[in-house]
Design a protein around this motif. Structure first.
Motif, PDB file in Angstrom:
ATOM      1  N   CYS A 105       0.858  -1.181   0.000  1.00  0.00           N
ATOM      2  CA  CYS A 105       0.000   0.000   0.000  1.00  0.00           C
ATOM      3  C   CYS A 105       0.898   1.237   0.000  1.00  0.00           C
ATOM      4  O   CYS A 105       1.742   1.381   0.882  1.00  0.00           O
ATOM      5  CB  CYS A 105      -0.922   0.005   1.211  1.00  0.00           C
ATOM      6  SG  CYS A 105      -1.851  -1.536   1.432  1.00  0.00           S
ATOM      7  N   THR A 106       0.698   2.130  -0.948  1.00  0.00           N
ATOM      8  CA  THR A 106       1.636   3.233  -1.159  1.00  0.00           C
ATOM      9  C   THR A 106       1.755   4.176   0.027  1.00  0.00           C
ATOM     10  O   THR A 106       2.771   4.853   0.173  1.00  0.00           O
ATOM     11  CB  THR A 106       1.214   4.057  -2.388  1.00  0.00           C
ATOM     12  OG1 THR A 106      -0.100   4.595  -2.173  1.00  0.00           O
ATOM     13  CG2 THR A 106       1.217   3.195  -3.643  1.00  0.00           C
ATOM     14  N   TYR A 107       0.727   4.241   0.869  1.00  0.00           N
ATOM     15  CA  TYR A 107       0.654   5.239   1.937  1.00  0.00           C
ATOM     16  C   TYR A 107       1.099   4.716   3.301  1.00  0.00           C
ATOM     17  O   TYR A 107       1.123   5.471   4.270  1.00  0.00           O
ATOM     18  CB  TYR A 107      -0.789   5.747   2.053  1.00  0.00           C
ATOM     19  CG  TYR A 107      -1.797   4.622   2.169  1.00  0.00           C
ATOM     20  CD1 TYR A 107      -2.057   4.005   3.388  1.00  0.00           C
ATOM     21  CD2 TYR A 107      -2.466   4.144   1.045  1.00  0.00           C
ATOM     22  CE1 TYR A 107      -2.955   2.959   3.486  1.00  0.00           C
ATOM     23  CE2 TYR A 107      -3.362   3.110   1.128  1.00  0.00           C
ATOM     24  CZ  TYR A 107      -3.600   2.512   2.354  1.00  0.00           C
ATOM     25  OH  TYR A 107      -4.477   1.461   2.445  1.00  0.00           O
ATOM     26  N   CYS A 108       1.439   3.437   3.399  1.00  0.00           N
ATOM     27  CA  CYS A 108       1.611   2.793   4.707  1.00  0.00           C
ATOM     28  C   CYS A 108       3.070   2.479   5.021  1.00  0.00           C
ATOM     29  O   CYS A 108       3.792   1.927   4.186  1.00  0.00           O
ATOM     30  CB  CYS A 108       0.777   1.509   4.747  1.00  0.00           C
ATOM     31  SG  CYS A 108       0.829   0.681   6.356  1.00  0.00           S
ATOM     32  N   GLU A 205     -10.481   2.502   3.202  1.00  0.00           N
ATOM     33  CA  GLU A 205      -9.434   3.449   2.815  1.00  0.00           C
ATOM     34  C   GLU A 205      -9.946   4.412   1.740  1.00  0.00           C
ATOM     35  O   GLU A 205      -9.991   5.606   1.952  1.00  0.00           O
ATOM     36  CB  GLU A 205      -8.144   2.752   2.346  1.00  0.00           C
ATOM     37  CG  GLU A 205      -7.675   1.593   3.225  1.00  0.00           C
ATOM     38  CD  GLU A 205      -7.312   1.973   4.641  1.00  0.00           C
ATOM     39  OE1 GLU A 205      -7.597   3.085   5.084  1.00  0.00           O
ATOM     40  OE2 GLU A 205      -6.740   1.112   5.350  1.00  0.00           O
ATOM     41  N   VAL A 215      -3.387   2.671  -5.249  1.00  0.00           N
ATOM     42  CA  VAL A 215      -2.690   2.758  -3.956  1.00  0.00           C
ATOM     43  C   VAL A 215      -2.521   1.403  -3.278  1.00  0.00           C
ATOM     44  O   VAL A 215      -1.747   1.289  -2.331  1.00  0.00           O
ATOM     45  CB  VAL A 215      -3.394   3.753  -2.998  1.00  0.00           C
ATOM     46  CG1 VAL A 215      -3.417   5.139  -3.609  1.00  0.00           C
ATOM     47  CG2 VAL A 215      -4.791   3.294  -2.623  1.00  0.00           C
ATOM     48  N   LEU A 250      -6.597  10.289  -0.069  1.00  0.00           N
ATOM     49  CA  LEU A 250      -6.331   9.431  -1.226  1.00  0.00           C
ATOM     50  C   LEU A 250      -7.139   9.865  -2.452  1.00  0.00           C
ATOM     51  O   LEU A 250      -6.682   9.728  -3.585  1.00  0.00           O
ATOM     52  CB  LEU A 250      -6.654   7.973  -0.893  1.00  0.00           C
ATOM     53  CG  LEU A 250      -5.845   7.334   0.244  1.00  0.00           C
ATOM     54  CD1 LEU A 250      -6.316   5.904   0.478  1.00  0.00           C
ATOM     55  CD2 LEU A 250      -4.353   7.366  -0.062  1.00  0.00           C
ATOM     56  N   LEU A 283      -4.453  11.184   5.853  1.00  0.00           N
ATOM     57  CA  LEU A 283      -3.151  10.719   5.420  1.00  0.00           C
ATOM     58  C   LEU A 283      -2.064  11.487   6.160  1.00  0.00           C
ATOM     59  O   LEU A 283      -2.067  12.715   6.188  1.00  0.00           O
ATOM     60  CB  LEU A 283      -3.005  10.934   3.912  1.00  0.00           C
ATOM     61  CG  LEU A 283      -1.846  10.252   3.200  1.00  0.00           C
ATOM     62  CD1 LEU A 283      -1.978   8.738   3.287  1.00  0.00           C
ATOM     63  CD2 LEU A 283      -1.798  10.695   1.749  1.00  0.00           C
ATOM     64  N   LEU A 289       6.270   6.935   2.336  1.00  0.00           N
ATOM     65  CA  LEU A 289       4.964   7.446   1.894  1.00  0.00           C
ATOM     66  C   LEU A 289       5.012   7.953   0.455  1.00  0.00           C
ATOM     67  O   LEU A 289       5.898   8.710   0.068  1.00  0.00           O
ATOM     68  CB  LEU A 289       4.522   8.587   2.820  1.00  0.00           C
ATOM     69  CG  LEU A 289       3.306   9.411   2.379  1.00  0.00           C
ATOM     70  CD1 LEU A 289       2.039   8.571   2.434  1.00  0.00           C
ATOM     71  CD2 LEU A 289       3.158  10.652   3.244  1.00  0.00           C
ATOM     72  N   LYS A 291       2.295  10.031  -1.978  1.00  0.00           N
ATOM     73  CA  LYS A 291       1.003  10.708  -1.858  1.00  0.00           C
ATOM     74  C   LYS A 291       0.745  11.620  -3.045  1.00  0.00           C
ATOM     75  O   LYS A 291       1.651  12.060  -3.740  1.00  0.00           O
ATOM     76  CB  LYS A 291       0.938  11.513  -0.561  1.00  0.00           C
ATOM     77  CG  LYS A 291       1.962  12.642  -0.471  1.00  0.00           C
ATOM     78  CD  LYS A 291       1.895  13.334   0.869  1.00  0.00           C
ATOM     79  CE  LYS A 291       2.971  14.430   0.957  1.00  0.00           C
ATOM     80  NZ  LYS A 291       2.981  15.103   2.269  1.00  0.00           N
ATOM     81  N   PHE A 365       2.620   5.253  10.912  1.00  0.00           N
ATOM     82  CA  PHE A 365       2.471   6.635  10.466  1.00  0.00           C
ATOM     83  C   PHE A 365       2.825   7.544  11.633  1.00  0.00           C
ATOM     84  O   PHE A 365       3.044   7.084  12.766  1.00  0.00           O
ATOM     85  CB  PHE A 365       1.031   6.910  10.002  1.00  0.00           C
ATOM     86  CG  PHE A 365      -0.006   6.509  11.021  1.00  0.00           C
ATOM     87  CD1 PHE A 365      -0.334   7.332  12.087  1.00  0.00           C
ATOM     88  CD2 PHE A 365      -0.652   5.276  10.918  1.00  0.00           C
ATOM     89  CE1 PHE A 365      -1.274   6.953  13.037  1.00  0.00           C
ATOM     90  CE2 PHE A 365      -1.595   4.887  11.867  1.00  0.00           C
ATOM     91  CZ  PHE A 365      -1.900   5.726  12.922  1.00  0.00           C
TER      92      PHE A 365
END
Length: 477
Positions: A105-108, A205, A215, A250, A283, A289, A291, A365
């Protein structure tokens, strides 16, 4: 992407059509742009009667940009929250039990490709030490958090839940364990339910499928519908206490609010009860990360999200997390929030080691509020809120449809306020600083005098408070 990285990637095919109608949501947002004063007033009038709003009505509120009208939304949100829940705010703590993960997952910060992330799964003895540390701070409600990995199957989750309930330390204990974990099969949900959990929480999400695909690049979580229907399977397994959420930042925040509302509608239509809670994390900075700046949600937009959700689903718990800074949390508390975490640590073993500084190589995060539980509670009470660790509804079966039977007519005041006061008194006697204890008992006295609970309950509440002061615990209505 090799199989070792992805781990077990079985993905049961979900044959049902997605209940998220993207075309409808986008059309509603277009059709309700620049709503008239008559349209706005009509929605606000409906909201005053504490009925769940329709998708179009929510879209009208989302597209209301006039500053004075936004303030009207804020004022009504505060009023509705006080009517439904009084001044109480439920407190809990998250406990991360494992950060191994097969998802990308791109954000985690826990994504599988982060090679410098320090991976760990707590042993049962390590879990015990964390829970003892949490109990020593005064916590009674936890949400256990697990990565998506073969090590965190249903039997492991059930075992860690049972251990959490088994630990007693002085006068303290954990009375409610909620879960934030990967979607399960119906049989696995039944196994976890038998361990006695409270709410099972799954955040979609993003409800926008194209964004979801971008993502969630690989792993079990890349299956949009398997996750989307995760709580439907939980309901079918007998878990009627579920929590939904979206990660704002997102995709378009207005679309995501409508996506949450379609999820509410789906659960109500199929199972006759909506989600017990809705979360709206933003986010935040994380290890590795990636974004899209276009969709980041600012503070004013977050406040609008909270207030509109309170008007849209007046009887649903709204959770504001420690991702946000203390000052913003103070402002958001006035807009309909009913649950927050406090004294939060998201590093594995962070509670027993009393960590204060964050290390993003060990955490999912960046959090914004690292204050202690005592500090947060003191500030809440100074602001007129009653902190609560109550778990009575859960243990007496007032969940799902039964909870709505009590909350919708307003009878919840006769349970929530007294139970909040009793759990607050336990904290004041066992864990509070002297300053917090003084402020707390002053608040309790005022709360009893002004509250709208029945007179006979006020009498027995005062009797129970005296029992708490001489050492009795776990008294509730």
């Amino acid at each position: 992407m090799n199989k070792e990285l992805l781990g077990t990637t079985w993905q049961e095919e979900v044959k049902a059509e997605s209940f998220v109608n993207e075309e409808l949501l986008e059309t509603l947002l277009l059709e309700t742009k620049n709503p008239s004063e008559e349209e706005f007033n009509a929605v606000m009038e409906r909201a005053k009667h504490q009925e769940r709003l329709t998708l179009k009505e929510v879209a009208i509120l989302l597209n209301t940009e006039d500053k004075d009208k936004i303030q009207e939304i804020f004022h009504l949100a505060k009023s509705i929250k006080e009517r439904v829940y009084g001044n109480r705010v439920v407190l809990f703590a998250p406990l991360y039990l494992g950060n191994k993960c097969t998802n990308l997952c791109t954000y985690c910060g826990f994504k599988a490709t982060n090679q410098d992330t320090l991976r760990k799964t707590l042993s049962l003895e390590e879990e015990r030490k964390e829970i003892e540390a949490l109990i020593d701070e005064g916590h009674k409600r936890l949400i256990l958090v697990y990565g998506t990995h073969p090590d965190y199957k249903a039997d492991y989750i059930a075992e860690t839940v049972k251990l959490a309930y088994s630990i007693k330390n002085g006068n303290g204990e954990i009375r409610r364990v909620n879960i934030n974990a990967a979607p399960q099969t119906i049989e696995d949900y039944k196994l976890i339910k038998d361990a006695g959990i409270g709410t099972y929480q799954i955040f979609q999400e993003t409800y926008h499928q194209e964004t979801y695909k971008k993502v969630h690049i690989a792993g079990e979580k890349s299956n949009f519908k398997w996750r989307l229907f995760g709580l439907s399977r939980a309901m079918e397994a007998g878990l009627d206490d579920v929590g939904i959420g979206a990660l704002f930042g997102l995709y378009n925040w207005k679309f995501e609010v409508l996506g949450l509302m379609q999820h509410v509608e789906h659960l109500e239509k199929e199972y006759n009860v909506g989600p017990h809670t809705i979360s709206f994390p933003r986010l935040k900075e994380a290890n590795g990360l990636l974004k899209n700046e276009k969709y980041l949600v600012n503070d004013d937009e977050l406040k609008r999200i909270i207030a509109i959700l309170r008007l849209a689903v007046p009887y649903t718990g709204l959770i504001l997390t420690a991702r946000e800074e203390p000052e913003l949390r103070r402002e958001c508390m006035e807009l309909g929030v009913s649950q927050i975490d406090a004294g939060t640590q998201i590093e594995l073993q962070g509670y027993s080691k009393h960590k204060r500084e964050q290390d993003l190589k060990k955490e999912q995060f960046k959090i914004g509020d690292s204050r202690s539980l005592d500090e947060v509670m003191r500030e809440l009470m100074q602001g007129g809120f009653t902190p609560s660790f109550c778990t009575a509804c859960y243990r007496l079966g007032r969940t799902g449809e039964h909870f709505m039977e009590f909350s919708k007519p307003g009878f919840i005041h006769n349970f929530c306020t007294p139970n909040a006061v009793l759990t607050l008194a336990e904290y004041l006697e066992d864990y509070a600083s002297e300053e917090t204890k003084k402020i707390g008992y002053e608040l309790i006295e005022k709360e009893i005098d002004k509250s709208n609970v029945k007179e006979d309950i006020k009498v027995t509440l005062k009797e129970k408070l005296e029992k708490v002061k001489i050492g009795q615990r776990d008294l509730y209505y």
